[in-house]
Scaffold this active site. Structure first.
Site, mmCIF file in Angstrom:
data_model
loop_
_atom_site.group_PDB
_atom_site.id
_atom_site.type_symbol
_atom_site.label_atom_id
_atom_site.label_comp_id
_atom_site.label_asym_id
_atom_site.label_seq_id
_atom_site.Cartn_x
_atom_site.Cartn_y
_atom_site.Cartn_z
ATOM 1 N N LYS A 1 -7.416 2.064 6.069
ATOM 2 C CA LYS A 1 -6.832 2.542 4.811
ATOM 3 C C LYS A 1 -6.936 4.051 4.670
ATOM 4 O O LYS A 1 -6.623 4.594 3.611
ATOM 5 C CB LYS A 1 -7.543 1.857 3.614
ATOM 6 C CG LYS A 1 -7.442 0.345 3.623
ATOM 7 C CD LYS A 1 -6.044 -0.149 3.293
ATOM 8 C CE LYS A 1 -5.914 -1.649 3.434
ATOM 9 N NZ LYS A 1 -4.558 -2.145 3.184
ATOM 10 N N ARG B 1 2.732 1.783 10.480
ATOM 11 C CA ARG B 1 2.546 0.960 11.668
ATOM 12 C C ARG B 1 3.572 1.209 12.777
ATOM 13 O O ARG B 1 3.605 0.476 13.752
ATOM 14 C CB ARG B 1 2.531 -0.524 11.269
ATOM 15 C CG ARG B 1 1.284 -0.902 10.440
ATOM 16 C CD ARG B 1 1.136 -2.392 10.363
ATOM 17 N NE ARG B 1 0.023 -2.831 9.552
ATOM 18 C CZ ARG B 1 -1.241 -2.951 9.976
ATOM 19 N NH1 ARG B 1 -1.538 -2.647 11.225
ATOM 20 N NH2 ARG B 1 -2.190 -3.369 9.161
ATOM 21 N N SER C 1 0.813 -1.223 0.000
ATOM 22 C CA SER C 1 0.000 0.000 0.000
ATOM 23 C C SER C 1 0.845 1.270 0.000
ATOM 24 O O SER C 1 0.501 2.248 -0.655
ATOM 25 C CB SER C 1 -0.882 0.042 1.243
ATOM 26 O OG SER C 1 -1.884 -0.916 1.159
ATOM 27 N N ASP D 1 -7.870 -6.587 0.461
ATOM 28 C CA ASP D 1 -6.589 -6.671 1.150
ATOM 29 C C ASP D 1 -6.726 -7.160 2.588
ATOM 30 O O ASP D 1 -6.077 -8.130 2.981
ATOM 31 C CB ASP D 1 -5.924 -5.294 1.157
ATOM 32 C CG ASP D 1 -4.573 -5.377 1.821
ATOM 33 O OD1 ASP D 1 -3.693 -6.052 1.256
ATOM 34 O OD2 ASP D 1 -4.406 -4.810 2.907
ATOM 35 N N ARG E 1 8.954 1.305 6.899
ATOM 36 C CA ARG E 1 7.633 1.846 6.523
ATOM 37 C C ARG E 1 6.973 2.534 7.709
ATOM 38 O O ARG E 1 7.048 2.067 8.844
ATOM 39 C CB ARG E 1 6.765 0.720 5.975
ATOM 40 C CG ARG E 1 5.339 1.152 5.696
ATOM 41 C CD ARG E 1 4.598 0.188 4.792
ATOM 42 N NE ARG E 1 3.187 0.168 5.098
ATOM 43 C CZ ARG E 1 2.283 -0.512 4.411
ATOM 44 N NH1 ARG E 1 2.653 -1.230 3.362
ATOM 45 N NH2 ARG E 1 1.020 -0.490 4.755
ATOM 46 N N ALA E 2 6.246 3.608 7.389
ATOM 47 C CA ALA E 2 5.784 4.535 8.417
ATOM 48 C C ALA E 2 4.529 4.114 9.174
ATOM 49 O O ALA E 2 4.466 4.225 10.396
ATOM 50 C CB ALA E 2 5.513 5.887 7.754
HETATM 51 O O1 LIG Z 1 0.584 -3.570 7.098
HETATM 52 C C1 LIG Z 1 -0.062 -4.445 6.537
HETATM 53 O O2 LIG Z 1 -1.260 -4.675 6.791
HETATM 54 C C2 LIG Z 1 0.651 -5.346 5.548
HETATM 55 O O3 LIG Z 1 1.951 -5.558 5.983
HETATM 56 C C3 LIG Z 1 0.728 -4.705 4.212
HETATM 57 O O4 LIG Z 1 -0.550 -4.353 3.725
HETATM 58 P P1 LIG Z 1 -0.810 -2.982 2.971
HETATM 59 O O5 LIG Z 1 0.448 -2.643 2.257
HETATM 60 O O6 LIG Z 1 -1.926 -3.324 2.025
HETATM 61 O O7 LIG Z 1 -1.211 -1.988 3.977
HETATM 62 MN MN LIG Z 2 -2.815 -2.064 -0.075
HETATM 63 MN MN LIG Z 3 -2.101 -5.475 2.594
#
Ligand SMILES: O=C(O)[C@H](O)COP(=O)(O)O
Ligand SMILES: [Mn+2]
Ligand SMILES: [Mn+2]
EC number: 5.4.2.12
Length: 569
Positions: free
Chosen positions: A375, A303, A92, A443, A300-301
């Protein structure tokens, strides 16, 4: 609320940019335009393990079959979205960054690789800052993050290199607070990764560094919440990593994972309860104390923004920290360019400038962006180049619909119907030029590995798309339906020949991660002039080509340095 829960800020861009966009020669400015991102919706082999293929999706099928010149696939993984190799699945962050920015940007994973390979990471100020804790004092070096080779949030090989680099530079004590994955990699693979980690730590011990795992837990239950969906997740992490408190106590991380799973066969890598490693006296081996250094090694930011705030913010009220140790804290990257969060970081993040949203608001485009919590930051924060604020308060409305708090196979419809309703209202209001939504189900349910739930998820997405397309038809508008990467399109782990793998009971092993599949892109609507269709000379186009395309659909020529449009007219 904005995605990171802090007051929005206008983005400062370098001066002297000509923000004016020329009008498109044939597509009229002011026609309502819907851009709908189906999260985790790839175009893949149509077999029994393709959740999208198994679902009844008449609306989305009609887009493909009804107008072949207005439907195509685009690349959403690997180098097409700025990842190190074409073996890297899309995700994402990189997908929404590319669609929002119109360019292929070298992303965090590759930037960290380069900084480690060249050694520049160790010469930069972020590393000097954390190093003070153990070169000038007795501090412990802590690392917190996701232990896997998923390459979406982190990569274990990068942590291994970094730990080695610290030891070579005199570090005498390392503690790892590791999160089990099972979401970007196969369920159950945590044992393999933590075995490797324990082995690597043992090797560092032989080099004179007291190096151990100190705590851990499953990424979806401990530490890695996002967009403030559930701060309890971060609180559990704080308790385990910082305070050394968790109901499960063990002397070794592999034993911890195995024992917790044996006791509760329902649990999995993603949702593993927190654990703390103790010594023979029952004392936690690595709670975090004043004078220590802490690095979050995820690049990645989304989480790790919340945990960063818990470490960095003096005024913090999301949970009771009980103890707030004075540490040298750094992220692998800076996670939020607006908030400058965290202040210290080891590798500079990708510079994502002059994003489409900045151009559009400056050309008077009234924008409505919406998704559910899981999202929401994807269509705002990632879309705008990892900035938490709005680009322009006058021209943008952002709406978040609160996500459920449960594994999403339990509620596979998620909030798709509500998103569709809100988008429909925005379309029919006649106020907005540009309605941008992300529908999460493919997803989020795909990540659970539950095929029956995925089918419900995809059918719900299809119905929601119909609601939005009907609204677009009512106002004579234009639409683009696309996706950010694959997920629901393959629910089976496979061998090298593509044959599904089976467990000891003969059941197919579920695939919980994203896929390498390209994604669909469909355009249409009665507002689209009849001669506009996809050109055929860009067979390798990727998500960054989407941007010029939708700027055209909004009635503008795109900036000259954006990836080319997919349209001909
Ligand atoms: O953080 C997540 O849920 C997965 O590692 C990646 O999913 P996303 O890229 O669709 O958010
Ligand atoms: Mn995604
Ligand atoms: Mn995902």
């Amino acid at each position: 609320m904005n995605c990171c829960g802090i007051g929005a800020a206008n983005v400062v861009e370098p001066a002297k940019i000509d923000w004016r966009l020329p009008r498109h020669p044939v597509i009229k400015r002011g026609t309502p335009f819907l851009l709908c991102v189906l999260d985790g919706w790839g175009e893949n082999v149509e077999d029994d393990y393709n959740g999208i293929h198994k679902a009844q999706i008449p609306t989305i099928k009609a887009l493909k079959n009804g107008a072949p010149k207005r439907w195509r696939t685009i690349k959403a993984h690997g180098t097409a979205v700025g990842l190190p190799s074409d073996q890297d699945m899309g995700n994402s962050e990189v997908g929404h960054n590319a669609m929002g920015a119109g360019k292929i940007i070298e992303q965090g994973a590759g930037l960290v690789d380069t900084a480690l390979r060249s050694g520049n990471l160790y010469n930069d100020k972020g590393f000097s800052y954390i190093k003070e804790a153990w070169s000038n004092g007795p501090g412990t070096q802590h690392f917190i993050g996701l232990i896997s080779d998923g390459g979406v949030h982190s990569r274990y090989d990068q942590l291994a290199q970094l730990m080695k680099g610290c030891v070579e530079r005199g570090c005498k004590k390392i503690r790892v607070h590791g999160l089990t994955d099972g979401r970007d990699v196969a369920e159950g693979s945590s044992i393999k990764f933590f075995t490797e980690l324990e082995k690597d730590l043992e090797a560092l011990c032989k080099q004179g560094c007291d190096a151990r795992v100190a705590s851990g837990g499953g990424r979806m239950y401990v530490t890695m919440d996002r967009y403030e969906a559930d701060w309890k997740i971060v609180e559990r992490g704080w308790q385990a990593h910082v305070l050394g408190e968790a109901p499960n106590k063990f002397t070794n991380s592999v034993e911890a994972i195995e024992t917790i799973k044996k006791k509760n066969p329902e649990t999995n890598d993603q949702y593993l309860p927190p654990f703390v490693i103790i010594d023979k006296n029952g004392t936690p081996v690595g709670s975090i104390k004043d004078g220590d250094a802490v690095v979050i090694f995820n690049f990645r930011a989304d989480r790790v923004a919340e945990l960063s705030k818990a470490f960095e913010y003096q005024n913090f009220n999301k949970f009771d920290r009980k103890r707030w140790p004075k540490v040298k804290f750094a992220g692998m990257m800076q996670y939020d360019g607006d908030l400058k969060l965290p202040k210290h970081f080891l590798v500079s993040p990708p510079l994502i400038e002059r994003v489409s949203g900045s151009y559009l608001v400056k050309n008077g485009v009234r924008t409505f962006a919406c998704s559910e919590t899981q999202k929401f930051g994807h269509v705002t924060f990632f879309w705008n180049g990892n900035r938490s604020g709005k680009l322009d308060h006058n021209f943008e409305t952002y709406q978040e619909i609160t996500s459920d708090l449960c594994p999403f196979n339990e509620k596979p419809k998620m909030k798709a119907e509500q998103i569709a309703k809100v988008a429909k209202d925005a379309i029919l209001s006649g106020y907005y030029d540009y309605i941008r939504v992300n529908v999460a189900n493919g997803d989020m349910v795909g990540h659970t590995g539950d095929m029956a739930a995925v089918i419900t998820a995809c059918e719900t997405v299809d119905k929601s798309v119909k609601v939005m397309l009907d609204a677009i038809e009512k106002v004579g508008g234009i639409y683009m339906i696309t996706a950010d990467h694959g997920n629901a399109d393959d629910m089976a782990q496979r061998d090298k020949k593509g044959k599904p793998l089976k467990d000891s009971e003969g059941k197919v092993k579920p695939l919980t991660s994203h896929t390498l599949a390209p994604v669909p892109c469909a355009i249409g609507g009665s507002g689209l002039p009849p001669n506009v269709e996809f050109r055929t000379d860009l067979p390798n186009a990727g998500l960054a080509n989407i941007t010029s395309t939708f700027m055209n659909l909004l009635g503008f020529e795109a900036p000259a340095d954006y990836e080319p449009t997919l349209l001909k007219w």
